[in-house]
Design a protein around this motif. Structure first.
Motif: not given
Ligand SMILES: [Fe+2]
Ligand SMILES: [Fe+2]
Length: 251
Positions: A167-184
Motif C-alpha cells: 500500500t505504501i508503494e502504491r501511494f508513493e507511485a501516485a505521488g502522495d508521500l504524506r499518506s505513505a509516511r503515515i502508513l510507514q
C-alpha cells in the motif's frame, strides 16, 4: 468503549493509557466489557460483500476510499485493544494491561492521523460506508485470552504487516508521500503490537504447558475463518516474533 464519537473515543483512549502509565488508575476490573462497543452514526456499516468496489488505488478517489477503509480499521482497533486490556487484564496482570492500553493509544493516534489526512484530501471519516464485521473476531474470542491473542494480533494485525508495504508503494507511485509516511509510521507501530501478541501468547502457553505452534494452529483453525496465505512480510514478521515454525504450526 462506550464513547461513540470517533474523535472523543480516540482522545479517551489516549487519556486512559496516559493515566495508567502515570499510575493514576487502580488495578481493578469490576466493570464488564460491553459485547459491542458504542458506534457513531457514520460511517454506515455494511457487510463485506455489500461494500462498494474500491479500485486499485490509481485514482485519487480510489486512494481516498483506501485511506477511509484503513481509518476504520484503526478506529475498531482502538476498541480491540481496550477490550483486551479490560477483559483479560485481571487474569493476565499489570504488564498485560499496560501493553494493551499502550496499543489502544497507538491505534487512537493512527486513527487521528488518517482522519486528518482524509480531511486534508476533502473527505472525512464517516463520509463513506465501512466494513462491518471487524468486531467478529473479538466476539469469537471473548472467552479465552489465548484465542484472542492467536487471532487478533497474530493473524489480523500480522496481515497488516504483509499488505502495508504494498500500500505504501502504491501511494508513493501516485505521488502522495504524506499518506505513505503515515502508513510507514503505522507499520512500525504494528510490528510492536504483533510482538506484544506473540510474547503474551507464548507466556500463556508456558503457563498452560502447551506448545505455542500447536496451540496457535488449533485456535486459528477453530476461530478464524479466512485463509493465512503468502506473500508474507518475512522481516517484519520476524521482528514481531512470528517465526516460520510458529506459523507452520509445527511443534
Ligand atoms: Fe494501528
Ligand atoms: Fe495495532
Amino acid at each position: 468503549m462506550l464513547t461513540a464519537e470517533p474523535e472523543a473515543k480516540a482522545m479517551a483512549a489516549r487519556a486512559v493509557a496516559r493515566r495508567w502509565h502515570a499510575g493514576e488508575l487502580a488495578f481493578a476490573f469490576d466493570v464488564a466489557m460491553p459485547d459491542v462497543p458504542a458506534r457513531p452514526e457514520a460511517p454506515q456499516l455494511l457487510p463485506p460483500n455489500a461494500m462498494p468496489k474500491r479500485g486499485r488505488g490509481g485514482s485519487e478517489r480510489g486512494r481516498i476510499a483506501l485511506l477511509h477503509a484503513l481509518c476504520h480499521i484503526e478506529f475498531v482497533a482502538i476498541d480491540l485493544a481496550l477490550d483486551a486490556a479490560g477483559r483479560f487484564g485481571a487474569e493476565r496482570g499489570p504488564g498485560f494491561v499496560g501493553d494493551w492500553l499502550g496499543v489502544a493509544a497507538d491505534e487512537a493516534m493512527h486513527f487521528a492521523l488518517l482522519a486528518r489526512r482524509l480531511r486534508t484530501l476533502g473527505s472525512a471519516y464517516g463520509a463513506m460506508p465501512a466494513h462491518d464485521g471487524l468486531w467478529d473476531a473479538a466476539r469469537e474470542t471473548a472467552h479465552d485470552v489465548a484465542a484472542r491473542l492467536a487471532v487478533v494480533p497474530m493473524v489480523l494485525e500480522a496481515r497488516g504487516l504483509d499488505v502495508t508495504p504494498i500500500t505504501i508503494e502504491r501511494f508513493e507511485a501516485a505521488g502522495d508521500l504524506r499518506s505513505a509516511r503515515i502508513l510507514q509510521r503505522i507499520l512500525d507501530d504494528e510490528i510492536r503490537h504483533v510482538r506484544f501478541g506473540t510474547s503474551h501468547f507464548e507466556r500463556v502457553c508456558e503457563e498452560r504447558d502447551e506448545s505455542p505452534p500447536q496451540l496457535w494452529k488449533a485456535l486459528v483453525e477453530r476461530h478464524f475463518r479466512g485463509a493465512i496465505k503468502p506473500p508474507f512480510n518475512d522481516s517484519a514478521r520476524r521482528k514481531a516474533g512470528l517465526s516460520y515454525e510458529l506459523m507452520a504450526g509445527v511443534a
